[in-house]
Design a protein around this motif. Structure first.
Motif, short mmCIF file in Angstrom:
data_model
loop_
_atom_site.label_atom_id
_atom_site.label_comp_id
_atom_site.label_asym_id
_atom_site.label_seq_id
_atom_site.Cartn_x
_atom_site.Cartn_y
_atom_site.Cartn_z
N VAL A 14 -7.72 -0.31 1.76
CA VAL A 14 -7.80 -1.58 1.02
C VAL A 14 -8.93 -2.45 1.57
O VAL A 14 -9.68 -3.08 0.81
CB VAL A 14 -6.46 -2.33 1.07
N TRP A 26 -4.09 0.26 4.71
CA TRP A 26 -4.87 -0.97 4.80
C TRP A 26 -6.32 -0.71 5.18
O TRP A 26 -7.19 -1.52 4.85
CB TRP A 26 -4.18 -1.97 5.73
N VAL A 69 0.85 -1.20 0.00
CA VAL A 69 0.00 0.00 0.00
C VAL A 69 0.88 1.24 0.00
O VAL A 69 2.03 1.21 0.46
CB VAL A 69 -0.94 0.03 1.22
#
Length: 274
Positions: free
Chosen positions: A254, A251, A154
């Motif tokens: 995501v 995250w 990421v």
């Protein structure tokens, strides 16, 4: 048992009746954190990859919108680490064993009615194994969405904090991992033993690299006597705090994307191209 995962996001704390009654199980995000138990030089413990993976995931789950259902399975601490097995303490699974473990975990998750499984990995020696497992699982169960992901993939602030040499070659027990461990488990970092060692003997005037588009096979002993690939002596807790927060924020995004994700489905009724 749950630390650093928030207890309300820890899958083993659920009961079977709670799982059976869970609405919209097809879109619940199940995460399998994966690390390794392997050498990280004289100054870091064997648990670096596992500690980084679970801590980044734990912080992301803590910051995730409470309306998004996402749970962490127990971490898989062992991985495919045979590139480090010349250094005492490394514990490794074979690629075949790791594939079998991932397969069996995924089958159990599928049988429980879940359809979104994240393989969240922090060990650089096993992404290819996870990609093979993910493809095979999706072939076996077309409605199972599997995401073989690397914790460092990421967007994060490493480019602002590390030297160019470190970004290119500091791939193991260097500035980034040592800084993160100073933030996560400072009592387990032995900075007085930290030493700098970048990969030795790399080809020059060649397109071949240890990682990248044209790699060659290597084990750590080929490149480093200490087990370190990078410069941990410049690591700081401040860098680690910033890296941890930026990775966790990535995250969060995501996990939100995965919750919304639906497997692409090609239309089979389109005219065939001659």
């Amino acid at each position: 048992m749950h630390n650093p995962i928030p207890p309300h996001r820890y899958f083993p704390y659920l009961t079977w009746t709670e799982i059976e009654a869970m609405p919209d199980r097809e879109n619940v995000v199940i995460v399998q954190p994966m690390g390794a138990i392997e050498q990280h030089g004289p100054h870091l413990p064997l648990a670096v990859d596992s500690a980084i993976c679970t801590t980044v995931l734990g912080q992301a789950l803590a910051e995730l919108n409470p309306a998004i259902p996402a749970y962490s399975l127990p971490p898989l601490y062992y991985g495919k680490s045979n590139e480090h097995w010349h250094f005492p303490g490394t514990i490794t699974l074979s690629a075949e064993t790791l594939l079998r473990v991932i397969h069996d975990v995924a089958e159990s998750v599928y049988r429980a009615g879940f359809r979104k499984l994240v393989l969240l990995n922090a060990h650089g020696g096993q992404p290819q194994v996870l990609e093979i497992a993910a493809r095979d699982l999706h072939l076996a169960h077309p409605d199972l969405m599997v995401f073989p992901l690397f914790v460092w993939a990421v967007p994060n602030c490493a480019g602002e904090l590390l030297s160019q040499k470190e970004l290119e070659l500091g791939i193991h027990a260097g500035d980034a991992e040592t800084s993160l461990m100073l933030s996560i488990l400072p009592e387990q970092v032995r900075m007085e033993l930290a030493q700098t060692e970048f990969p030795q003997g790399l080809p020059t005037e060649s397109w071949l690299t240890m990682e990248g588009a044209l790699p060659f096979a290597w084990v750590t002993r080929d490149l480093s006597a200490s087990g370190v690939l990078g410069d941990p002596t410049v690591a700081t807790v401040e860098k680690g705090d910033r890296l941890l927060e930026s990775l966790a924020q990535g995250w969060v995004t995501v996990l939100e994307d995965i919750y919304r994700f639906q497997q692409p489905q090609a239309r089979l009724d389109l005219p065939q191209v001659p």
